[in-house]
Design an enzyme around this catalytic site. Structure first.
Site, PDB file in Angstrom:
ATOM      1  N   ASP A 143       5.453 -23.341 -10.366  1.00 37.34           N
ATOM      2  CA  ASP A 143       5.361 -23.311  -9.767  1.00 37.34           C
ATOM      3  C   ASP A 143       4.470 -22.412 -10.300  1.00 37.34           C
ATOM      4  OD1 ASP A 143       5.448 -21.231  -7.415  1.00 37.34           O
ATOM      5  OD2 ASP A 143       6.610 -20.135  -7.668  1.00 37.34           O
ATOM      6  N   GLY A 144       3.549 -21.703  -9.339  1.00 33.89           N
ATOM      7  CA  GLY A 144       2.014 -20.929  -9.976  1.00 33.89           C
ATOM      8  C   GLY A 144       0.845 -21.934  -9.994  1.00 33.89           C
ATOM      9  N   ASN A 145       0.452 -23.259  -9.643  1.00 31.64           N
ATOM     10  CA  ASN A 145      -0.597 -23.865  -9.736  1.00 31.64           C
ATOM     11  C   ASN A 145      -1.244 -22.941  -9.051  1.00 31.64           C
ATOM     12  OD1 ASN A 145       1.105 -26.236 -11.581  1.00 31.64           O
ATOM     13  ND2 ASN A 145       1.232 -27.235  -9.728  1.00 31.64           N
ATOM     14  N   GLY A 146      -1.780 -22.488  -7.583  1.00 34.34           N
ATOM     15  CA  GLY A 146      -2.570 -22.633  -6.926  1.00 34.34           C
ATOM     16  C   GLY A 146      -2.725 -21.242  -7.066  1.00 34.34           C
ATOM     17  N   ARG A 202      -7.342 -23.981  -5.298  1.00 31.10           N
ATOM     18  CA  ARG A 202      -5.812 -25.049  -5.366  1.00 31.10           C
ATOM     19  C   ARG A 202      -5.536 -26.339  -5.648  1.00 31.10           C
ATOM     20  NH1 ARG A 202      -2.005 -21.246  -3.616  1.00 31.10           N
ATOM     21  NH2 ARG A 202      -0.436 -23.426  -2.531  1.00 31.10           N
ATOM     22  N   HIS A 240      -3.600 -28.088  -9.084  1.00 24.53           N
ATOM     23  CA  HIS A 240      -2.645 -28.764  -9.169  1.00 24.53           C
ATOM     24  C   HIS A 240      -2.715 -29.754  -9.493  1.00 24.53           C
ATOM     25  CE1 HIS A 240      -0.630 -27.527  -5.814  1.00 24.53           C
ATOM     26  NE2 HIS A 240      -1.180 -26.696  -5.074  1.00 24.53           N
ATOM     27  N   ARG A 298       2.133 -27.021   4.390  1.00 24.15           N
ATOM     28  CA  ARG A 298       0.819 -26.477   3.330  1.00 24.15           C
ATOM     29  C   ARG A 298      -0.165 -26.610   4.631  1.00 24.15           C
ATOM     30  NH1 ARG A 298       1.776 -25.835  -2.819  1.00 24.15           N
ATOM     31  NH2 ARG A 298       3.725 -24.993  -2.479  1.00 24.15           N
ATOM     32  N   LEU A 346      13.085 -40.031 -23.057  1.00 26.17           N
ATOM     33  CA  LEU A 346      13.267 -39.255 -22.129  1.00 26.17           C
ATOM     34  C   LEU A 346      13.566 -40.144 -20.856  1.00 26.17           C
ATOM     35  CD1 LEU A 346      13.192 -35.742 -21.832  1.00 26.17           C
ATOM     36  CD2 LEU A 346      11.077 -36.414 -20.497  1.00 26.17           C
ATOM     37  N   ARG A 361      13.888 -17.146  -7.383  1.00 28.48           N
ATOM     38  CA  ARG A 361      14.458 -17.364  -6.433  1.00 28.48           C
ATOM     39  C   ARG A 361      15.213 -19.354  -6.356  1.00 28.48           C
ATOM     40  NH1 ARG A 361      10.106 -15.625  -3.929  1.00 28.48           N
ATOM     41  NH2 ARG A 361       9.032 -17.922  -3.254  1.00 28.48           N
ATOM     42  N   SER A 406      14.788 -22.041  -4.485  1.00 27.77           N
ATOM     43  CA  SER A 406      14.208 -23.157  -3.637  1.00 27.77           C
ATOM     44  C   SER A 406      14.035 -24.270  -2.788  1.00 27.77           C
ATOM     45  CB  SER A 406      11.728 -22.601  -3.989  1.00 27.77           C
ATOM     46  OG  SER A 406      11.676 -21.778  -3.984  1.00 27.77           O
ATOM     47  N   GLU A 456      22.314 -21.829 -16.718  1.00 27.09           N
ATOM     48  CA  GLU A 456      21.179 -21.034 -17.069  1.00 27.09           C
ATOM     49  C   GLU A 456      20.154 -20.884 -16.312  1.00 27.09           C
ATOM     50  OE1 GLU A 456      22.901 -18.448 -18.841  1.00 27.09           O
ATOM     51  OE2 GLU A 456      24.872 -19.835 -19.090  1.00 27.09           O
TER      52      GLU A 456
END
Length: 237
Positions: free
Chosen positions: A12-15, A25, A29, A63, A123, A182, A184, A195
């Site tokens: 979250d928070g790229n834009g 924005r 991304h 969006r 991974l 949250r 989402s 956790e």
């Protein structure tokens, strides 16, 4: 230090990060996508075996068309370059979510990436695209109905086996960047005993040090899975 086997992240928070820098924005991304590759490497070297990231939700279609188109273009490029990255880093990549809602060429790129990386033993990297937890559970129920499974046969294990994440252990730690508190609509079934760690750091600035801090905080938690510590009272703590 106890390293969580599976870490899930809400990117979250790229834009907002881009806007704070006076950039569009989409710039955020692009930088966020580059950071995914860095964190994958960091996670693997730290001993994390599974990493799942929330890249595009079922709600993100709301969006602007311009932003959605830019995200789909970014996704197309990432799916292609990730084939080489997966091979270089011995990374198995899986995509969860409703793939039928994506363009055919993106679906084909996802199929190719999953096929090409299937035998990698490093991974286990999972990307949630066009994903919503409620949608996932609905699709799982439909699968069971189509298979003729009766109500009496349904168990938690059976439901889990029909989710997109079948065969992947539930996350030990959830990280959400950029200060929101949250879920989402993300992995709601799978996060039952996970956790949570929330940080104000926007995703493009989230680095190995931030990941280490999240794991350090995780190590301070007492995971009881609904049980009660000796000498304590109650059933929900």
């Amino acid at each position: 230090m106890n390293i969580p086997q599976h870490v899930a992240i809400i990117l979250d928070g790229n834009g907002r990060w881009a806007k704070a820098k006076g950039m569009p924005r989409n710039y955020g991304h692009v930088q966020g996508a580059k950071n995914v590759e860095r964190i994958c490497e960091d996670a693997y070297h730290m001993g994390i075996k599974y990493l799942t990231v929330y890249a595009f939700s079922t709600e993100n279609w709301k969006r602007s068309k311009e932003e959605v188109d830019a995200l789909m273009s970014l996704l197309r490029n990432y799916m292609k370059t990730c084939v080489k990255t997966a091979k270089k880093n011995h990374m198995r990549v899986r995509v969860i979510g409703d793939k039928t809602g994506l363009a055919k060429d993106i679906q084909d790129s996802i199929d190719n990436l999953e096929r090409e990386s299937k035998e990698q033993d490093g991974l286990n990297f999972t990307i949630a695209i066009n994903y919503g937890s409620r949608d996932e559970i609905c699709r799982a129920v439909k699968k069971m109905v189509q298979e003729g499974i009766s109500a009496e046969e349904i168990t938690e294990e059976m439901i889990a086996a029909h989710l997109d994440t079948a065969g992947i252990p539930d996350p030990d730690l959830l990280i959400r960047t950029s200060g929101e508190l949250r879920l989402s609509n993300y992995l709601m079934w799978q996060l039952a005993y996970t956790e949570f760690y929330f940080t104000d750091t926007p995703w493009p600035d989230f680095n190995k040090g931030e990941l280490a801090r999240a794991i350090e905080r995780y190590n301070q938690r007492d995971r009881r899975y609904g049980g009660v510590k000796e000498g304590s009272e109650g059933t929900s703590g």
